[in-house]
Design an enzyme around this catalytic site. Structure first.
Site, mmCIF file in Angstrom:
data_model
loop_
_atom_site.group_PDB
_atom_site.id
_atom_site.type_symbol
_atom_site.label_atom_id
_atom_site.label_comp_id
_atom_site.label_asym_id
_atom_site.label_seq_id
_atom_site.Cartn_x
_atom_site.Cartn_y
_atom_site.Cartn_z
ATOM 1 N N LYS A 1 41.650 38.499 50.317
ATOM 2 C CA LYS A 1 42.878 38.691 51.089
ATOM 3 C C LYS A 1 43.051 40.156 51.487
ATOM 4 C CE LYS A 1 45.639 37.121 47.805
ATOM 5 N NZ LYS A 1 44.744 36.671 46.732
ATOM 6 N N ARG B 1 54.036 34.359 45.597
ATOM 7 C CA ARG B 1 53.148 33.744 44.609
ATOM 8 C C ARG B 1 53.827 32.609 43.858
ATOM 9 N NH1 ARG B 1 49.569 38.360 43.964
ATOM 10 N NH2 ARG B 1 47.875 37.921 42.540
ATOM 11 N N ARG C 1 30.856 42.639 40.643
ATOM 12 C CA ARG C 1 31.536 43.951 40.753
ATOM 13 C C ARG C 1 31.346 44.748 39.465
ATOM 14 N NH1 ARG C 1 36.102 41.896 43.882
ATOM 15 N NH2 ARG C 1 37.496 41.741 42.100
ATOM 16 N N ARG D 1 39.316 46.998 38.367
ATOM 17 C CA ARG D 1 40.680 47.179 37.894
ATOM 18 C C ARG D 1 40.789 46.692 36.450
ATOM 19 N NH1 ARG D 1 43.312 43.950 42.742
ATOM 20 N NH2 ARG D 1 43.809 42.614 40.969
ATOM 21 N N ARG E 1 44.249 34.544 35.517
ATOM 22 C CA ARG E 1 44.823 34.708 36.864
ATOM 23 C C ARG E 1 44.611 33.434 37.685
ATOM 24 N NH1 ARG E 1 41.624 39.912 38.272
ATOM 25 N NH2 ARG E 1 42.386 39.684 40.406
HETATM 26 P P1 ADP Z 1 44.703 39.486 43.062
HETATM 27 O O1 ADP Z 1 45.102 38.906 44.379
HETATM 28 O O2 ADP Z 1 43.303 39.948 43.038
HETATM 29 O O3 ADP Z 1 45.074 38.618 41.894
HETATM 30 P P2 ADP Z 1 46.873 41.443 43.195
HETATM 31 O O4 ADP Z 1 46.571 42.869 43.391
HETATM 32 O O5 ADP Z 1 47.522 40.704 44.315
HETATM 33 O O6 ADP Z 1 45.497 40.811 42.784
HETATM 34 O O7 ADP Z 1 47.806 41.256 41.910
HETATM 35 C C1 ADP Z 1 47.489 41.790 40.649
HETATM 36 C C2 ADP Z 1 48.574 41.429 39.634
HETATM 37 O O8 ADP Z 1 49.840 41.954 40.066
HETATM 38 C C3 ADP Z 1 48.836 39.929 39.447
HETATM 39 O O9 ADP Z 1 47.945 39.338 38.528
HETATM 40 C C4 ADP Z 1 50.294 39.957 38.937
HETATM 41 O O10 ADP Z 1 50.362 40.325 37.579
HETATM 42 C C5 ADP Z 1 50.911 41.082 39.743
HETATM 43 N N1 ADP Z 1 51.505 40.588 41.011
HETATM 44 C C6 ADP Z 1 51.104 40.915 42.278
HETATM 45 N N2 ADP Z 1 51.840 40.283 43.204
HETATM 46 C C7 ADP Z 1 52.728 39.523 42.520
HETATM 47 C C8 ADP Z 1 53.755 38.620 42.900
HETATM 48 N N3 ADP Z 1 54.013 38.356 44.193
HETATM 49 N N4 ADP Z 1 54.485 38.013 41.908
HETATM 50 C C9 ADP Z 1 54.245 38.266 40.631
HETATM 51 N N5 ADP Z 1 53.290 39.097 40.187
HETATM 52 C C10 ADP Z 1 52.529 39.722 41.117
#
Ligand code: ADP
Length: 189
Positions: free
Chosen positions: A13, A88, A127, A135, A146
């Site tokens: 994404k 989410r 990675r 990360r 996740r």
């Molecule tokens: P990825 O899409 O690779 O899982 P992100 O960078 O979008 O990674 O998100 C990393 C973490 O940040 C998530 O696992 C969660 O803990 C938190 N997070 C990000 N966006 C949200 C959201 N919209 N609602 C709740 N937690 C979020």
């Protein structure tokens, strides 16, 4: 245009959001990036979010809705935005619809990047193996959590946006330029 990029963790994404940003001049609003910036800056939101993110769980709806609303009111969002990693949960999607409606706007398209679990795990493992930037939540154990959180809390949004007639699905398994082409085709551009 307001666009949601949707898909499991590691689907690509962020990569596609950056390309769309360049092409369409819309800012990328990534809640993950915003939360990581809050951690880096040591703000109260960041301090509260860190342990949750390291486990791969979701930060509370109230927190992410508040940071998105703040960000969306910046002048660079006047023509819309690309939402990446948000919403989410169904509660977040409902809050987003409300926030946009209050501004006379709406979500125009939701693009799902479809990638199967085995490929997602393989991406994280490669990675790590390549010694590239990883990360705190990029390890096979956290990724499994996740993914579980994605299927339980986030995948129901496919029904939510499907019912609104806004969902378009493209394969995220192909090479990056092919995914970009498929997105352009789905957006009718
Ligand atoms: P990825 O899409 O690779 O899982 P992100 O960078 O979008 O990674 O998100 C990393 C973490 O940040 C998530 O696992 C969660 O803990 C938190 N997070 C990000 N966006 C949200 C959201 N919209 N609602 C709740 N937690 C979020």
């Amino acid at each position: 245009m307001n666009l949601v990029l949707f898909g499991p963790p590691g689907a690509g994404k962020g990569t596609q959001a950056k390309l769309l940003t360049e092409k369409r001049g819309l800012p990328q609003l990534s809640t993950g990036d915003m939360l990581r910036a809050a951690i880096e800056a040591g703000t109260p939101v960041g301090l509260a979010a860190k342990a949750i993110m390291d486990k791969g769980d979701l930060v509370s709806d109230a927190v992410v809705i508040a940071i998105i609303a703040d960000r969306y009111d910046q002048p660079d969002c006047q023509n819309g935005a690309i939402f990446d990693g948000f919403p989410r949960t169904v509660a977040q999607a409902e809050a987003l619809d409300k926030m946009l409606a209050a501004r006379g706007r709406q979500i125009d398209h939701v693009l799902e990047l479809k990638v199967d679990d085995a490929a997602l795990l393989a991406r994280v493992e490669s990675r790590i193996a390549s010694g590239g930037p990883v990360r705190a939540d990029d390890n096979p154990e956290t990724l499994k959590n996740r993914l579980a959180v994605y299927y339980k809390n986030t995948a129901p949004l496919l029904g939510f946006y499907g019912a609104q007639g806004k969902l378009r699905t493209v394969s995220g398994m192909d090479p990056i330029p092919d995914v970009t082409k498929a997105i352009d085709a789905a957006l009718g551009a």
